[in-house]
Design a protein around this motif. Structure first.
Motif, PDB file in Angstrom:
ATOM      1  N   LEU A   8     -10.756   1.574 -13.288  1.00  8.21           N
ATOM      2  CA  LEU A   8     -10.559   2.968 -13.662  1.00  8.21           C
ATOM      3  C   LEU A   8     -10.863   3.900 -12.493  1.00  8.21           C
ATOM      4  N   PHE A   9     -11.994   3.657 -11.823  1.00  9.00           N
ATOM      5  CA  PHE A   9     -12.361   4.484 -10.683  1.00  9.00           C
ATOM      6  C   PHE A   9     -11.378   4.305  -9.530  1.00  9.00           C
ATOM      7  N   GLY A  10     -10.912   3.056  -9.339  1.00 10.85           N
ATOM      8  CA  GLY A  10      -9.972   2.788  -8.259  1.00 10.85           C
ATOM      9  C   GLY A  10      -8.637   3.467  -8.472  1.00 10.85           C
ATOM     10  N   ILE A  11      -8.096   3.355  -9.684  1.00  5.73           N
ATOM     11  CA  ILE A  11      -6.828   4.004  -9.996  1.00  5.73           C
ATOM     12  C   ILE A  11      -6.961   5.518  -9.889  1.00  5.73           C
ATOM     13  N   ASP A  12      -8.098   6.032 -10.342  1.00  8.71           N
ATOM     14  CA  ASP A  12      -8.341   7.475 -10.247  1.00  8.71           C
ATOM     15  C   ASP A  12      -8.233   7.948  -8.806  1.00  8.71           C
ATOM     16  N   GLN A  13      -8.843   7.220  -7.889  1.00  5.97           N
ATOM     17  CA  GLN A  13      -8.795   7.623  -6.483  1.00  5.97           C
ATOM     18  C   GLN A  13      -7.408   7.444  -5.869  1.00  5.97           C
ATOM     19  N   GLN A  14      -6.689   6.455  -6.354  1.00  4.32           N
ATOM     20  CA  GLN A  14      -5.327   6.274  -5.845  1.00  4.32           C
ATOM     21  C   GLN A  14      -4.405   7.413  -6.278  1.00  4.32           C
ATOM     22  N   VAL A  15      -4.532   7.860  -7.518  1.00  2.00           N
ATOM     23  CA  VAL A  15      -3.662   8.957  -7.978  1.00  2.00           C
ATOM     24  C   VAL A  15      -4.094  10.291  -7.357  1.00  2.00           C
ATOM     25  N   ARG A  16      -5.325  10.348  -6.872  1.00  2.36           N
ATOM     26  CA  ARG A  16      -5.790  11.549  -6.183  1.00  2.36           C
ATOM     27  C   ARG A  16      -5.367  11.552  -4.716  1.00  2.36           C
ATOM     28  N   GLY A  17      -4.913  10.383  -4.211  1.00  4.25           N
ATOM     29  CA  GLY A  17      -4.523  10.274  -2.806  1.00  4.25           C
ATOM     30  C   GLY A  17      -5.670   9.897  -1.897  1.00  4.25           C
ATOM     31  N   ALA A  18      -6.773   9.430  -2.471  1.00  6.31           N
ATOM     32  CA  ALA A  18      -7.974   9.149  -1.685  1.00  6.31           C
ATOM     33  C   ALA A  18      -8.031   7.723  -1.144  1.00  6.31           C
ATOM     34  N   HIS A  19      -7.258   6.803  -1.739  1.00  6.11           N
ATOM     35  CA  HIS A  19      -7.312   5.407  -1.292  1.00  6.11           C
ATOM     36  C   HIS A  19      -5.988   4.695  -1.522  1.00  6.11           C
ATOM     37  N   ASP A  68       0.843  -1.205   0.000  1.00  9.41           N
ATOM     38  CA  ASP A  68       0.000   0.000   0.000  1.00  9.41           C
ATOM     39  C   ASP A  68       0.873   1.249   0.000  1.00  9.41           C
ATOM     40  N   PHE A  69       1.826   1.274   0.919  1.00  9.90           N
ATOM     41  CA  PHE A  69       2.704   2.440   1.031  1.00  9.90           C
ATOM     42  C   PHE A  69       3.663   2.543  -0.157  1.00  9.90           C
ATOM     43  N   ARG A  70       4.164   1.414  -0.630  1.00 14.89           N
ATOM     44  CA  ARG A  70       5.083   1.442  -1.773  1.00 14.89           C
ATOM     45  C   ARG A  70       4.386   2.024  -3.003  1.00 14.89           C
ATOM     46  N   THR A  71       3.129   1.596  -3.209  1.00 13.86           N
ATOM     47  CA  THR A  71       2.366   2.106  -4.353  1.00 13.86           C
ATOM     48  C   THR A  71       2.075   3.592  -4.195  1.00 13.86           C
ATOM     49  N   ALA A  72       1.585   3.967  -3.002  1.00  8.87           N
ATOM     50  CA  ALA A  72       1.274   5.384  -2.744  1.00  8.87           C
ATOM     51  C   ALA A  72       2.528   6.247  -2.806  1.00  8.87           C
ATOM     52  N   ASP A  73       3.650   5.731  -2.295  1.00  4.07           N
ATOM     53  CA  ASP A  73       4.912   6.469  -2.349  1.00  4.07           C
ATOM     54  C   ASP A  73       5.302   6.768  -3.793  1.00  4.07           C
ATOM     55  N   ALA A  74       5.172   5.751  -4.642  1.00  4.05           N
ATOM     56  CA  ALA A  74       5.556   5.910  -6.042  1.00  4.05           C
ATOM     57  C   ALA A  74       4.686   6.953  -6.732  1.00  4.05           C
ATOM     58  N   VAL A  75       3.371   6.886  -6.480  1.00  3.53           N
ATOM     59  CA  VAL A  75       2.450   7.840  -7.097  1.00  3.53           C
ATOM     60  C   VAL A  75       2.713   9.245  -6.577  1.00  3.53           C
ATOM     61  N   TYR A  76       2.892   9.358  -5.257  1.00  7.13           N
ATOM     62  CA  TYR A  76       3.136  10.658  -4.623  1.00  7.13           C
ATOM     63  C   TYR A  76       4.415  11.300  -5.158  1.00  7.13           C
ATOM     64  N   THR A  77       5.440  10.486  -5.357  1.00  5.30           N
ATOM     65  CA  THR A  77       6.710  10.981  -5.884  1.00  5.30           C
ATOM     66  C   THR A  77       6.564  11.434  -7.332  1.00  5.30           C
ATOM     67  N   MET A  78       5.844  10.639  -8.124  1.00  5.73           N
ATOM     68  CA  MET A  78       5.635  10.993  -9.535  1.00  5.73           C
ATOM     69  C   MET A  78       4.860  12.296  -9.688  1.00  5.73           C
ATOM     70  N   GLU A  79       4.033  12.611  -8.684  1.00  6.71           N
ATOM     71  CA  GLU A  79       3.265  13.853  -8.727  1.00  6.71           C
ATOM     72  C   GLU A  79       4.017  15.014  -8.092  1.00  6.71           C
TER      73      GLU A  79
END
Length: 246
Positions: free
Chosen positions: A195-206, A37-48
């Motif tokens: 699609l909805f799930g990835i959208d919320q992950q890149v938004r930082g919501a899940h 969970d954190f590894r995925t969120a870390d990667a997205v957060y860094t890319m943004e």
């Protein structure tokens, strides 16, 4: 792809679902152990750029989230109108049971996800200090500090607007002999939920696991209801021509 025996609505769902939940639990444990969970969120957060820059972006916020939610609700309204029509249009009478199943399954899946979400305090990524928020991480089995505000972020609510439609697999499987219809239904629901799930992950919501929980809950509900609606009666499959010519 699940074995066909896990998906046959005419057979009891309890043992297959129990096996699936055991495997799912092991998957969730693995995600927690390897901190995916954190590894995925870390990667997205860094890319943004070290911020959730896409949280209010027009595509992620207004199109995929707001309009996407309305789209799912609109499909539900169409199904409800179709159910009412079955009482007045003779040719649609045979569709009443599967349409009621579809509506109840989607609504119940979304309701269960929403009920759990509003009963458990779990922080979203964007709430955490790790990602620029104000809330320190609190483990799932840890007590939520009373000084913290209530946060409803588990499981993924928006993803349920897509994954709940996994019931289309059983809806089409009941109606049509051809497997292409059930594949179309499952593919559409999975694509929309993903699609909805990835959208919320890149938004930082899940987190990733939030979406997986929503998918598992939605599938379990649709599988159990498919057995209750269809499996306890004589199997009835019709061709498109039967509906047109009836």
């Amino acid at each position: 792809m699940l074995p066909r025996t896990f998906l046959k609505y005419s057979e009891s769902p309890w043992v297959p679902l129990l096996k699936m939940w055991v495997l799912f639990t092991l998957l969730i444990i693995a995600i927690a152990y390897f901190k995916l969970d954190f590894r995925t969120a870390d990667a997205v957060y860094t890319m943004e750029g070290g911020d959730w820059t896409l949280s209010d972006f027009w595509l992620t916020k207004y199109v995929l989230h707001d309009i996407g939610k309305r789209f799912s609700i609109s499909i539900g309204v169409v199904v409800l109108v179709a159910i009412v029509a079955t009482f007045f249009v003779g040719a649609m009478k045979s569709l009443r049971r599967p349409l009621v199943y579809l509506f109840v399954s989607v609504a119940l899946s979304a309701l269960i996800v929403s009920s759990i979400k509003n009963s458990i305090n779990v922080a979203c990524p964007w709430d955490l200090v790790r990602y620029g928020g104000n809330i320190p991480y609190v483990g799932f089995f840890q007590e939520w500090p009373s000084k913290f505000p209530d946060i409803a972020c588990f499981p993924a609510g928006h993803a349920s607007a897509g994954y709940a439609w996994i019931a289309l697999y059983f809806f089409f499987d009941y109606l049509f002999v051809s497997s292409k219809w059930r594949r179309l239904g499952a593919g559409g629901a999975m694509s929309m939920g993903l699609l909805f799930g990835i959208d919320q992950q890149v938004r930082g919501a899940h987190f990733l696991s939030h979406d997986l929980w929503t998918l598992m809950i939605s599938f379990s509900v649709s599988r159990i209801l498919a057995y209750l609606f269809f499996g306890l009666i004589k199997n009835r499959k019709v061709a498109v021509g039967d509906l047109v010519n009836s």
